[in-house]
Design a protein around this motif. Structure first.
Motif, PDB file in Angstrom:
ATOM      1  N   THR A 191       0.830  -1.195   0.000  1.00 11.86           N
ATOM      2  CA  THR A 191       0.000   0.000   0.000  1.00 11.86           C
ATOM      3  C   THR A 191       0.861   1.239   0.000  1.00 11.86           C
ATOM      4  N   SER A 192       0.338   2.277  -0.578  1.00 15.99           N
ATOM      5  CA  SER A 192       1.029   3.562  -0.558  1.00 15.99           C
ATOM      6  C   SER A 192       0.199   4.517   0.287  1.00 15.99           C
ATOM      7  N   GLY A 193       0.406   5.796   0.124  1.00 16.72           N
ATOM      8  CA  GLY A 193      -0.297   6.753   0.961  1.00 16.72           C
ATOM      9  C   GLY A 193       0.596   7.133   2.121  1.00 16.72           C
ATOM     10  N   GLU A 194       0.060   7.033   3.324  1.00 10.75           N
ATOM     11  CA  GLU A 194       0.850   7.364   4.499  1.00 10.75           C
ATOM     12  C   GLU A 194       1.854   6.250   4.756  1.00 10.75           C
ATOM     13  N   GLY A 195       3.135   6.560   4.599  1.00 13.36           N
ATOM     14  CA  GLY A 195       4.163   5.533   4.706  1.00 13.36           C
ATOM     15  C   GLY A 195       4.414   5.106   6.137  1.00 13.36           C
ATOM     16  N   GLY A 196       4.869   3.877   6.278  1.00 16.57           N
ATOM     17  CA  GLY A 196       5.267   3.363   7.569  1.00 16.57           C
ATOM     18  C   GLY A 196       6.777   3.455   7.726  1.00 16.57           C
ATOM     19  N   LYS A 197       7.269   2.945   8.833  1.00 13.58           N
ATOM     20  CA  LYS A 197       8.699   2.992   9.117  1.00 13.58           C
ATOM     21  C   LYS A 197       9.173   1.583   9.435  1.00 13.58           C
ATOM     22  N   LEU A 198      10.168   1.136   8.693  1.00 12.78           N
ATOM     23  CA  LEU A 198      10.614  -0.249   8.779  1.00 12.78           C
ATOM     24  C   LEU A 198      12.093  -0.318   9.131  1.00 12.78           C
ATOM     25  N   LEU A 199      12.405  -1.153  10.108  1.00 11.56           N
ATOM     26  CA  LEU A 199      13.792  -1.429  10.476  1.00 11.56           C
ATOM     27  C   LEU A 199      14.229  -2.700   9.758  1.00 11.56           C
ATOM     28  N   VAL A 200      15.369  -2.649   9.083  1.00 15.16           N
ATOM     29  CA  VAL A 200      15.865  -3.787   8.309  1.00 15.16           C
ATOM     30  C   VAL A 200      17.199  -4.256   8.888  1.00 15.16           C
ATOM     31  N   ILE A 201      17.280  -5.551   9.196  1.00 14.37           N
ATOM     32  CA  ILE A 201      18.520  -6.164   9.682  1.00 14.37           C
ATOM     33  C   ILE A 201      18.919  -7.234   8.669  1.00 14.37           C
ATOM     34  N   PRO A 202      19.803  -6.905   7.737  1.00 18.31           N
ATOM     35  CA  PRO A 202      20.138  -7.846   6.662  1.00 18.31           C
ATOM     36  C   PRO A 202      21.389  -8.664   6.970  1.00 18.31           C
ATOM     37  N   ILE A 203      21.712  -9.538   6.020  1.00 17.05           N
ATOM     38  CA  ILE A 203      22.984 -10.255   6.010  1.00 17.05           C
ATOM     39  C   ILE A 203      23.675  -9.913   4.700  1.00 17.05           C
ATOM     40  N   ASP A 204      24.968  -9.804   4.756  1.00 19.38           N
ATOM     41  CA  ASP A 204      25.759  -9.418   3.593  1.00 19.38           C
ATOM     42  C   ASP A 204      25.736 -10.511   2.521  1.00 19.38           C
ATOM     43  N   GLY A 205      26.300 -10.193   1.362  1.00 18.81           N
ATOM     44  CA  GLY A 205      26.446 -11.181   0.300  1.00 18.81           C
ATOM     45  C   GLY A 205      25.174 -11.385  -0.494  1.00 18.81           C
ATOM     46  N   SER A 206      24.952 -12.624  -0.943  1.00 20.39           N
ATOM     47  CA  SER A 206      23.799 -12.925  -1.788  1.00 20.39           C
ATOM     48  C   SER A 206      22.484 -12.714  -1.049  1.00 20.39           C
ATOM     49  N   HIS A 207      22.493 -12.865   0.271  1.00 21.85           N
ATOM     50  CA  HIS A 207      21.275 -12.625   1.047  1.00 21.85           C
ATOM     51  C   HIS A 207      20.805 -11.180   0.860  1.00 21.85           C
ATOM     52  N   TRP A 208      21.751 -10.258   0.865  1.00 21.41           N
ATOM     53  CA  TRP A 208      21.415  -8.844   0.682  1.00 21.41           C
ATOM     54  C   TRP A 208      20.926  -8.581  -0.742  1.00 21.41           C
ATOM     55  N   LEU A 209      21.510  -9.248  -1.724  1.00 24.13           N
ATOM     56  CA  LEU A 209      21.112  -9.037  -3.115  1.00 24.13           C
ATOM     57  C   LEU A 209      19.655  -9.422  -3.342  1.00 24.13           C
ATOM     58  N   SER A 210      19.176 -10.450  -2.658  1.00 16.67           N
ATOM     59  CA  SER A 210      17.778 -10.849  -2.821  1.00 16.67           C
ATOM     60  C   SER A 210      16.834  -9.988  -1.990  1.00 16.67           C
ATOM     61  N   MET A 211      17.337  -9.403  -0.916  1.00 18.34           N
ATOM     62  CA  MET A 211      16.505  -8.548  -0.069  1.00 18.34           C
ATOM     63  C   MET A 211      16.367  -7.137  -0.637  1.00 18.34           C
ATOM     64  N   HIS A 212      17.381  -6.683  -1.347  1.00 19.85           N
ATOM     65  CA  HIS A 212      17.405  -5.301  -1.822  1.00 19.85           C
ATOM     66  C   HIS A 212      16.218  -4.940  -2.720  1.00 19.85           C
ATOM     67  N   PRO A 213      15.798  -5.801  -3.671  1.00 19.02           N
ATOM     68  CA  PRO A 213      14.628  -5.437  -4.493  1.00 19.02           C
ATOM     69  C   PRO A 213      13.360  -5.236  -3.673  1.00 19.02           C
ATOM     70  N   VAL A 214      13.211  -5.989  -2.591  1.00 17.63           N
ATOM     71  CA  VAL A 214      12.039  -5.814  -1.728  1.00 17.63           C
ATOM     72  C   VAL A 214      12.093  -4.452  -1.044  1.00 17.63           C
ATOM     73  N   ILE A 215      13.283  -4.073  -0.603  1.00 21.37           N
ATOM     74  CA  ILE A 215      13.449  -2.767   0.035  1.00 21.37           C
ATOM     75  C   ILE A 215      13.147  -1.648  -0.963  1.00 21.37           C
TER      76      ILE A 215
END
Length: 272
Positions: free
Chosen positions: A11-35
């Motif tokens: 959803t768009s409109g009034e945005g929320g605030k999200l804390l992200v705790i990632p892992i480096d490497g390929s894990h981050w590459l797959s998470m980045h498009p979601v972010i």
């Protein structure tokens, strides 16, 4: 609840605030498009990562907060390269487990450093996040979620010892579901089923050894007794990065959502 995350994501409109705790490497590459998708929808994102990493860089789509660690970039590069090489080389189960232990010890040290950064923790406490989006391979994210009283959303392919099924109390019968490193299929003989059962019992013991060093850290930071599997069981939703058609038939819990292919690049349409 887990619905918080999907409301934030789609959803768009009034945005929320999200804390992200990632892992480096390929894990981050797959998470980045979601972010990126979250940011496009107008949500504010704060990424917390160690200052020594390979791929997590400052970006206009999120605020990056870093914390110091004891290891060097050369050490991280060497560990990731060795892990990538070992993924394609057959190895005994115990040897594979020892390599995973190297990563968990690095993550444990990173977690200690993160939780000891009082200024950063105070910033997170005062930021009023709506949820935490994390890779549970780094358990520190869930410790923070407990401390901040935030619903946690996991983004993962799997955990050591199939801990994702234990934490969600999802049925995973060793008579039907083969364990990693056993090289069995879902059509097993009696002896293969017996071996699969022994592998299940052994992996449970191995997981207790891998994650038990976090117990004192949890006790000190949260001021209560808890284990990593127990904290994992508090996750609101598990986004599983695999597709059902490529896996063995198995039950899933209602908060386990299959998102296989979410990180795949969209190709351009073929010209006529």
């Amino acid at each position: 609840s887990w619905a918080v995350f999907f409301l934030l994501l789609w959803t768009s409109g009034e945005g929320g605030k999200l804390l992200v705790i990632p892992i480096d490497g390929s894990h981050w590459l797959s998470m980045h498009p979601v972010i990126e998708k979250l940011r496009v929808n107008g949500h504010e994102i704060v990424v917390v990562a160690p200052e020594i990493n390979l791929r997590i860089r400052p970006s206009p789509i999120y605020t990056l907060k870093t914390y110091p660690v004891s290891y060097t970039k050369e050490f991280v590069e060497a560990e990731f390269k060795q892990m990538g090489h070992r993924s394609f080389v057959p190895q005994p189960f115990l040897e594979k487990l020892s390599k995973i232990a190297n990563f968990t010890s690095m993550f444990l040290d990173s977690c200690k450093r993160l939780l000891s950064e009082k200024e950063l923790i105070q910033y997170l406490e005062g930021s009023k996040f709506d949820a935490i989006f994390m890779d549970p391979f780094f358990p520190c994210g869930q410790i923070l979620a407990e401390h901040l009283s935030l619903p946690s959303v996991y983004f993962l392919r799997g955990l050591p010892c199939s801990l994702e099924f234990e934490a969600t109390m999802c049925p995973s019968l060793p008579s039907y579901v083969p364990r990693f490193f056993t090289h069995s299929t879902d059509h097993m003989s009696f002896w293969q089923r017996l071996g699969n059962l022994l592998a299940t019992l052994g992996s449970s013991l191995a997981c207790s050894v891998l994650y038990s060093p976090y117990d004192p850290l949890i006790r000190e930071f949260l001021r209560r007794e808890a284990t990593v599997p127990e904290l994992f069981s508090h996750a609101a939703v598990w986004l599983m990065k695999y597709d059902f058609v490529f896996e063995y038939p198995r039950p899933l819990m209602p908060n386990m959502v299959l998102v296989g292919g979410i990180g795949c690049t969209r190709e351009n349409k073929l010209s006529q």
